[in-house]
Design a protein around this motif. Structure first.
Motif, PDB file in Angstrom:
ATOM      1  N   ALA A 143       0.837  -1.200   0.000  1.00 14.65           N
ATOM      2  CA  ALA A 143       0.000   0.000   0.000  1.00 14.65           C
ATOM      3  C   ALA A 143       0.873   1.251   0.000  1.00 14.65           C
ATOM      4  N   ILE A 144       1.963   1.221   0.745  1.00  7.87           N
ATOM      5  CA  ILE A 144       2.911   2.335   0.722  1.00  7.87           C
ATOM      6  C   ILE A 144       3.494   2.502  -0.674  1.00  7.87           C
ATOM      7  N   ALA A 145       3.845   1.384  -1.309  1.00  4.92           N
ATOM      8  CA  ALA A 145       4.391   1.448  -2.669  1.00  4.92           C
ATOM      9  C   ALA A 145       3.407   2.102  -3.627  1.00  4.92           C
ATOM     10  N   GLU A 146       2.145   1.710  -3.553  1.00  7.27           N
ATOM     11  CA  GLU A 146       1.149   2.276  -4.466  1.00  7.27           C
ATOM     12  C   GLU A 146       0.920   3.759  -4.176  1.00  7.27           C
ATOM     13  N   TYR A 147       0.897   4.124  -2.899  1.00 10.64           N
ATOM     14  CA  TYR A 147       0.709   5.531  -2.555  1.00 10.64           C
ATOM     15  C   TYR A 147       1.870   6.372  -3.093  1.00 10.64           C
ATOM     16  N   LEU A 148       3.088   5.899  -2.895  1.00 10.15           N
ATOM     17  CA  LEU A 148       4.252   6.639  -3.376  1.00 10.15           C
ATOM     18  C   LEU A 148       4.278   6.700  -4.900  1.00 10.15           C
ATOM     19  N   HIS A 149       3.868   5.621  -5.554  1.00 10.93           N
ATOM     20  CA  HIS A 149       3.802   5.606  -7.011  1.00 10.93           C
ATOM     21  C   HIS A 149       2.817   6.656  -7.532  1.00 10.93           C
ATOM     22  N   GLU A 150       1.679   6.772  -6.869  1.00  9.44           N
ATOM     23  CA  GLU A 150       0.679   7.753  -7.285  1.00  9.44           C
ATOM     24  C   GLU A 150       1.104   9.178  -6.956  1.00  9.44           C
ATOM     25  N   THR A 151       1.788   9.354  -5.834  1.00 12.91           N
ATOM     26  CA  THR A 151       2.170  10.686  -5.380  1.00 12.91           C
ATOM     27  C   THR A 151       3.419  11.204  -6.079  1.00 12.91           C
ATOM     28  N   PHE A 152       4.328  10.289  -6.408  1.00  5.81           N
ATOM     29  CA  PHE A 152       5.588  10.663  -7.058  1.00  5.81           C
ATOM     30  C   PHE A 152       5.768   9.841  -8.341  1.00  5.81           C
ATOM     31  N   PRO A 153       4.918  10.065  -9.339  1.00  3.23           N
ATOM     32  CA  PRO A 153       4.951   9.222 -10.547  1.00  3.23           C
ATOM     33  C   PRO A 153       6.270   9.299 -11.309  1.00  3.23           C
ATOM     34  N   LYS A 154       6.980  10.411 -11.195  1.00  2.00           N
ATOM     35  CA  LYS A 154       8.237  10.550 -11.925  1.00  2.00           C
ATOM     36  C   LYS A 154       9.380   9.767 -11.288  1.00  2.00           C
ATOM     37  N   ALA A 155       9.155   9.242 -10.098  1.00  2.00           N
ATOM     38  CA  ALA A 155      10.207   8.473  -9.422  1.00  2.00           C
ATOM     39  C   ALA A 155      10.450   7.124 -10.076  1.00  2.00           C
ATOM     40  N   GLY A 156       9.483   6.635 -10.841  1.00  4.48           N
ATOM     41  CA  GLY A 156       9.664   5.373 -11.566  1.00  4.48           C
ATOM     42  C   GLY A 156       9.727   4.156 -10.671  1.00  4.48           C
ATOM     43  N   LEU A 157       8.877   4.115  -9.658  1.00  2.00           N
ATOM     44  CA  LEU A 157       8.885   2.939  -8.776  1.00  2.00           C
ATOM     45  C   LEU A 157       8.451   1.674  -9.502  1.00  2.00           C
ATOM     46  N   TYR A 158       7.630   1.831 -10.515  1.00  2.42           N
ATOM     47  CA  TYR A 158       7.234   0.709 -11.372  1.00  2.42           C
ATOM     48  C   TYR A 158       7.738   0.954 -12.783  1.00  2.42           C
ATOM     49  N   PRO A 159       7.976  -0.098 -13.567  1.00  3.74           N
ATOM     50  CA  PRO A 159       8.409   0.074 -14.953  1.00  3.74           C
ATOM     51  C   PRO A 159       7.369   0.833 -15.771  1.00  3.74           C
ATOM     52  N   ALA A 160       7.822   1.528 -16.786  1.00  4.86           N
ATOM     53  CA  ALA A 160       6.915   2.302 -17.638  1.00  4.86           C
ATOM     54  C   ALA A 160       6.082   1.403 -18.543  1.00  4.86           C
ATOM     55  N   ASP A 161       6.649   0.302 -18.996  1.00  4.50           N
ATOM     56  CA  ASP A 161       5.944  -0.617 -19.886  1.00  4.50           C
ATOM     57  C   ASP A 161       4.830  -1.339 -19.133  1.00  4.50           C
ATOM     58  N   VAL A 162       3.665  -1.454 -19.762  1.00  4.00           N
ATOM     59  CA  VAL A 162       2.499  -2.037 -19.103  1.00  4.00           C
ATOM     60  C   VAL A 162       2.755  -3.486 -18.683  1.00  4.00           C
ATOM     61  N   ALA A 163       3.296  -4.295 -19.613  1.00  4.03           N
ATOM     62  CA  ALA A 163       3.529  -5.709 -19.305  1.00  4.03           C
ATOM     63  C   ALA A 163       4.574  -5.862 -18.196  1.00  4.03           C
ATOM     64  N   ALA A 164       5.632  -5.070 -18.273  1.00  6.59           N
ATOM     65  CA  ALA A 164       6.666  -5.133 -17.237  1.00  6.59           C
ATOM     66  C   ALA A 164       6.109  -4.673 -15.897  1.00  6.59           C
ATOM     67  N   ARG A 165       5.274  -3.659 -15.927  1.00  4.58           N
ATOM     68  CA  ARG A 165       4.678  -3.159 -14.693  1.00  4.58           C
ATOM     69  C   ARG A 165       3.773  -4.213 -14.053  1.00  4.58           C
ATOM     70  N   ALA A 166       3.030  -4.920 -14.882  1.00  4.05           N
ATOM     71  CA  ALA A 166       2.168  -5.986 -14.368  1.00  4.05           C
ATOM     72  C   ALA A 166       3.002  -7.096 -13.727  1.00  4.05           C
ATOM     73  N   LEU A 167       4.102  -7.472 -14.376  1.00  8.04           N
ATOM     74  CA  LEU A 167       4.966  -8.512 -13.819  1.00  8.04           C
ATOM     75  C   LEU A 167       5.609  -8.033 -12.514  1.00  8.04           C
ATOM     76  N   CYS A 168       6.018  -6.780 -12.484  1.00  5.12           N
ATOM     77  CA  CYS A 168       6.612  -6.220 -11.267  1.00  5.12           C
ATOM     78  C   CYS A 168       5.626  -6.296 -10.112  1.00  5.12           C
ATOM     79  N   ARG A 169       4.380  -5.949 -10.370  1.00  2.66           N
ATOM     80  CA  ARG A 169       3.355  -6.043  -9.326  1.00  2.66           C
ATOM     81  C   ARG A 169       3.140  -7.499  -8.902  1.00  2.66           C
ATOM     82  N   ALA A 170       3.180  -8.405  -9.864  1.00  3.76           N
ATOM     83  CA  ALA A 170       2.931  -9.818  -9.558  1.00  3.76           C
ATOM     84  C   ALA A 170       4.020 -10.395  -8.667  1.00  3.76           C
ATOM     85  N   VAL A 171       5.297 -10.164  -9.024  1.00  8.00           N
ATOM     86  CA  VAL A 171       6.371 -10.754  -8.223  1.00  8.00           C
ATOM     87  C   VAL A 171       6.499 -10.045  -6.872  1.00  8.00           C
ATOM     88  N   SER A 172       6.151  -8.768  -6.830  1.00 11.49           N
ATOM     89  CA  SER A 172       6.155  -8.051  -5.553  1.00 11.49           C
ATOM     90  C   SER A 172       5.042  -8.586  -4.653  1.00 11.49           C
TER      91      SER A 172
END
Length: 218
Positions: free
Chosen positions: A71-100
């Protein structure tokens, strides 16, 4: 800028505190650390539960209070989108969320068998059979991500939420002398020598030793 406070517990033992702290550093959020008093029986009783969302980490940012590492990760991702906490690519971002998410909700045997302890080093360590599938699953995840995205981090050239989630596992593998092939050792070394990890480890080693070692993760 709104004031931010991160409630954490022992830097030597608390893998969830480490994850939340790394996420804040990655987002560029300057936080004031607020350690939980581990001498309080009520705090110790709750922290002994095998759960990622009891007391720590808890981020307070202005009027927002959020706990649970993802939940902290998602909040920071939404608040600081330029920080790049998740990959920019949709498929990579989905995989990142899955393994996390897999680390967040699973690997109970690994956590019990190999609790985080940054001070400890074992030349060899016998891992009980129930934890071995967890260790092999972590290795498979790391290989898959490194093969797909080329390293040195799990999703390429820069760290992501996944690296924050698996960073404590790198310390466990070092502490308990878990053998890694060259590619995985290189990844673990990348995490262990990552400047935020060096800062956390230095503080953990300076932590008072009167905290009683726990047999489970908190």
């Amino acid at each position: 800028m709104s004031k931010a406070t991160l409630t954490i517990s022992s830097k030597n033992y608390s893998s969830w505190s480490l994850r939340g702290w790394l996420l804040c550093r990655m987002a560029g959020l300057d936080v004031t650390e607020e350690p939980v008093d581990m001498t309080e029986a009520s705090a110790r009783q709750e922290l002994l539960l095998l759960t990622p969302s009891v007391l720590v980490p808890r981020l307070t940012h202005g009027d927002v209070a959020v706990w649970d590492t993802l939940a902290i990760a998602e909040y920071l991702h939404e608040t600081f989108p330029k920080a790049g906490l998740y990959p920019a690519d949709v498929a990579a971002r989905a995989l990142c969320r899955a393994v996390s998410g897999e680390m967040h909700s699973g690997f109970y045997n690994l956590r019990s068998a190999l609790p985080m302890n940054l001070r400890a080093r074992h030349d060899s360590f016998r891992i009980f059979s129930g934890a071995r599938p967890d260790v092999e699953r972590v290795k498979a995840i790391w290989h898959d991500c490194l093969d797909r995205f080329g390293g040195p981090f799990l999703f390429g050239a820069r760290p992501s939420v996944a690296d924050a989630m698996y960073a404590p596992v790198c310390t466990r593998f070092r502490t308990y002398a878990v053998p890694l092939d060259p590619a995985l050792q290189a990844y673990a070394d990348t995490i262990l020598t990552w400047p935020p990890m060096l800062d956390w480890t230095k503080a953990a080693l300076a932590e008072p030793e009167e905290i009683v070692e726990l047999e489970v993760e908190f």
